[in-house]
Design a protein around this motif. Structure first.
Motif, PDB file in Angstrom:
ATOM      1  N   SER A 177       0.779  -1.256  -0.183  1.00 21.91           N
ATOM      2  CA  SER A 177       0.006  -0.047  -0.072  1.00 21.91           C
ATOM      3  C   SER A 177       0.798   1.099   0.071  1.00 21.91           C
ATOM      4  N   LEU A 178       2.058   1.301   0.372  1.00 24.18           N
ATOM      5  CA  LEU A 178       3.023   2.452   0.597  1.00 24.18           C
ATOM      6  C   LEU A 178       4.164   2.239  -0.555  1.00 24.18           C
ATOM      7  N   HIS A 179       4.638   3.497  -1.249  1.00 22.39           N
ATOM      8  CA  HIS A 179       5.609   3.430  -2.222  1.00 22.39           C
ATOM      9  C   HIS A 179       6.420   4.426  -2.173  1.00 22.39           C
ATOM     10  N   LYS A 180       7.574   4.454  -2.242  1.00 22.88           N
ATOM     11  CA  LYS A 180       8.542   5.720  -2.195  1.00 22.88           C
ATOM     12  C   LYS A 180       8.928   6.018  -3.614  1.00 22.88           C
ATOM     13  N   LEU A 181       8.314   7.215  -4.027  1.00 19.36           N
ATOM     14  CA  LEU A 181       8.712   7.685  -5.265  1.00 19.36           C
ATOM     15  C   LEU A 181       9.744   8.507  -5.531  1.00 19.36           C
ATOM     16  N   GLN A 182      10.647   8.275  -6.483  1.00 21.78           N
ATOM     17  CA  GLN A 182      11.524   9.270  -6.871  1.00 21.78           C
ATOM     18  C   GLN A 182      11.264   9.663  -8.224  1.00 21.78           C
ATOM     19  N   ALA A 183      11.544  10.857  -8.486  1.00 21.20           N
ATOM     20  CA  ALA A 183      11.440  11.577  -9.857  1.00 21.20           C
ATOM     21  C   ALA A 183      12.156  12.751  -9.814  1.00 21.20           C
ATOM     22  N   ALA A 184      12.665  12.736 -11.083  1.00 19.65           N
ATOM     23  CA  ALA A 184      13.443  13.908 -11.631  1.00 19.65           C
ATOM     24  C   ALA A 184      12.977  14.813 -12.798  1.00 19.65           C
ATOM     25  N   PHE A 185      12.931  16.091 -12.456  1.00 19.96           N
ATOM     26  CA  PHE A 185      12.356  17.086 -13.555  1.00 19.96           C
ATOM     27  C   PHE A 185      13.379  17.961 -14.334  1.00 19.96           C
ATOM     28  N   ALA A 186      13.143  18.185 -15.467  1.00 19.25           N
ATOM     29  CA  ALA A 186      14.055  19.356 -15.948  1.00 19.25           C
ATOM     30  C   ALA A 186      13.581  20.749 -15.234  1.00 19.25           C
ATOM     31  N   LYS A 187      12.418  20.632 -15.066  1.00 21.59           N
ATOM     32  CA  LYS A 187      11.784  21.775 -14.411  1.00 21.59           C
ATOM     33  C   LYS A 187      10.751  21.602 -13.212  1.00 21.59           C
ATOM     34  N   ILE A 188      11.170  21.659 -12.055  1.00 21.35           N
ATOM     35  CA  ILE A 188      10.185  21.209 -10.943  1.00 21.35           C
ATOM     36  C   ILE A 188       8.779  21.817 -11.113  1.00 21.35           C
ATOM     37  N   HIS A 231       4.581  11.885   2.578  1.00 21.76           N
ATOM     38  CA  HIS A 231       5.304  12.820   2.761  1.00 21.76           C
ATOM     39  C   HIS A 231       6.055  13.000   1.499  1.00 21.76           C
ATOM     40  N   PHE A 232       6.672  14.293   1.477  1.00 29.49           N
ATOM     41  CA  PHE A 232       6.989  15.027   0.540  1.00 29.49           C
ATOM     42  C   PHE A 232       8.412  15.855   0.750  1.00 29.49           C
ATOM     43  N   GLU A 233       9.273  15.587  -0.337  1.00 31.63           N
ATOM     44  CA  GLU A 233      10.499  16.616  -0.168  1.00 31.63           C
ATOM     45  C   GLU A 233      11.314  16.637  -1.355  1.00 31.63           C
ATOM     46  N   ARG A 234      11.829  17.919  -1.569  1.00 33.82           N
ATOM     47  CA  ARG A 234      12.722  18.142  -2.887  1.00 33.82           C
ATOM     48  C   ARG A 234      14.205  18.246  -2.507  1.00 33.82           C
ATOM     49  N   SER A 235      14.959  17.811  -3.494  1.00 36.97           N
ATOM     50  CA  SER A 235      16.334  17.933  -3.263  1.00 36.97           C
ATOM     51  C   SER A 235      16.999  18.204  -4.671  1.00 36.97           C
ATOM     52  N   GLY A 236      17.315  19.412  -4.866  1.00 39.10           N
ATOM     53  CA  GLY A 236      17.574  19.897  -6.356  1.00 39.10           C
ATOM     54  C   GLY A 236      16.248  19.378  -7.204  1.00 39.10           C
ATOM     55  N   SER A 237      16.910  18.727  -8.164  1.00 43.41           N
ATOM     56  CA  SER A 237      15.701  18.588  -9.274  1.00 43.41           C
ATOM     57  C   SER A 237      15.098  17.154  -9.171  1.00 43.41           C
ATOM     58  N   ILE A 238      15.220  16.508  -7.799  1.00 38.75           N
ATOM     59  CA  ILE A 238      14.744  15.449  -7.546  1.00 38.75           C
ATOM     60  C   ILE A 238      13.688  15.543  -6.399  1.00 38.75           C
ATOM     61  N   LEU A 239      12.378  14.969  -6.891  1.00 36.60           N
ATOM     62  CA  LEU A 239      11.495  14.944  -5.684  1.00 36.60           C
ATOM     63  C   LEU A 239      11.420  13.461  -5.071  1.00 36.60           C
ATOM     64  N   GLN A 240      11.210  13.327  -3.817  1.00 40.15           N
ATOM     65  CA  GLN A 240      11.048  12.188  -3.193  1.00 40.15           C
ATOM     66  C   GLN A 240       9.690  12.281  -2.437  1.00 40.15           C
ATOM     67  N   MET A 241       8.848  11.476  -2.718  1.00 40.12           N
ATOM     68  CA  MET A 241       7.515  11.226  -2.025  1.00 40.12           C
ATOM     69  C   MET A 241       7.305   9.871  -1.699  1.00 40.12           C
ATOM     70  N   VAL A 242       6.333   9.765  -0.456  1.00 43.38           N
ATOM     71  CA  VAL A 242       5.832   8.399  -0.191  1.00 43.38           C
ATOM     72  C   VAL A 242       4.508   8.648  -0.340  1.00 43.38           C
ATOM     73  N   VAL A 243       3.858   7.576  -1.173  1.00 47.54           N
ATOM     74  CA  VAL A 243       2.486   7.618  -1.585  1.00 47.54           C
ATOM     75  C   VAL A 243       1.838   6.510  -1.404  1.00 47.54           C
ATOM     76  N   ARG A 244       0.533   6.585  -0.863  1.00 48.61           N
ATOM     77  CA  ARG A 244      -0.150   5.344  -0.772  1.00 48.61           C
ATOM     78  C   ARG A 244      -1.167   5.071  -1.942  1.00 48.61           C
ATOM     79  N   GLY A 245      -1.197   3.956  -2.441  1.00 48.69           N
ATOM     80  CA  GLY A 245      -1.889   3.494  -3.508  1.00 48.69           C
ATOM     81  C   GLY A 245      -1.318   2.446  -4.307  1.00 48.69           C
TER      82      GLY A 245
END
Length: 299
Positions: free
Chosen positions: A217-228, A241-255
């Motif tokens: 039910s829980l996943h840690k999502l990592q995604a990089a964007f040219a423009k956040i 949970h949502f956090e940003r590190s430079g161009s990388i987004l890390q989220m913990v998402v239920r689903g």
């Protein structure tokens, strides 16, 4: 099945357990996690019938445990500090256990003394803490219990003996339908072993769940964007949970994992992937959502 209903236990003015409710299915490995003084050991002693609840009830197959010798014969409880008769060796203790428990299996005892490198004739009081823990495990497993309760089961065991114990637990469940309850303050120790986990803190069970259900039910999502993108574009996801590190987004998402990735990929990331969070991370995020201060709960 083991069931606790409105279970309360006090020691003077100290409330060790406060109206606790839980169920433990037969044939499972149940991990009971909590910091020191959280109530783990008290709950184990109530389940094994060492303590009597002040209110509420603790039952096995709907029967009260306290003052029930028939049920107690089916329960082996290994506390955090094992007890041995004075000046006894392992063989002495095996005879003592055999005289007390009809289920004691001499062939199992002999087999386990071959696995664990202990001198059966050596005075147990002269053994190291780890060796005493091994001796207690041998005796407990030789009872062939229906319910095996281990308080800080891996304390004092080296990596090889930890592995052996885990294999023994799985074998007991597969061959005899045994139920194991393992109390520990180390969630990572139990992560690959338990199929159900309960988190106890300050006399309350804060979390009680099936591990596989929790993992799915829980996943840690990592995604990089040219423009956040703005955080609001992710409002369609159930984000814990949502956090940003430079161009990388890390989220913990239920689903559902595929639905999460499909949603994010429509936003044009450079890359996006879901990785499995650790069990400790899952607990932390779920507890934060429920409004608990997690700083002193898991440590």
């Amino acid at each position: 099945m083991i069931r606790g209903k409105n279970l309360t236990k006090k020691f003077g003015d100290k409330v060790a357990l406060d109206s606790v409710n839980f169920e433990i299915e037969d044939g499972s490995i149940y991990g009971l996690i909590g910091s020191n003084g959280s109530g783990k050991s008290t709950l184990m002693r109530l389940i094994s019938g060492v303590y009597m609840p002040d209110s509420g009830e603790i039952t096995i197959d709907s029967c009260p445990v306290f003052d029930n010798p028939i049920l107690k014969y089916q329960v082996a409880f290994l506390g955090d500090t094992p007890y041995f008769l004075s000046h006894s060796n392992l063989d002495d203790m095996s005879k003592f256990y055999e005289s007390m428990y009809p289920s004691f299996d001499r062939s199992v005892y002999n087999h386990l003394t071959e696995i664990f490198p202990l001198d059966r004739k050596k005075n147990i009081s002269a053994m190291s803490k780890g060796m005493q823990r091994q001796a207690a495990l041998i005796l407990s497993m030789s009872l062939c219990p229906r319910y095996l309760l281990l308080d800080e089961a891996f304390d004092g065991l080296d990596a090889v003996m930890r592995k052996v114990l885990k294999l023994m637990l799985v074998d007991g469940i597969e061959k005899r339908g045994m139920t194991a309850i393992i109390a520990s303050h180390n969630l990572r120790e139990l992560e690959d072993l338990c199929d159900h986990v309960g988190l106890i803190h300050d006399g309350h069970i804060l979390f009680n769940n099936d591990v596989e259900t929790l993992r799915g039910s829980l996943h840690k999502l990592q995604a990089a964007f040219a423009k956040i993108p703005e955080q609001t574009v992710f409002n369609g996801l159930d984000i814990l949970h949502f956090e940003r590190s430079g161009s990388i987004l890390q989220m913990v998402v239920r689903g559902d994992e595929q639905e999460i990735l499909s949603y994010v990929n429509r936003l044009g990331p450079v890359f996006a992937e879901c990785i499995e969070p650790s069990l400790e991370e899952m607990f932390l995020y779920e507890l934060e959502v429920k409004g608990y201060d997690v700083k002193n709960i898991l440590k």
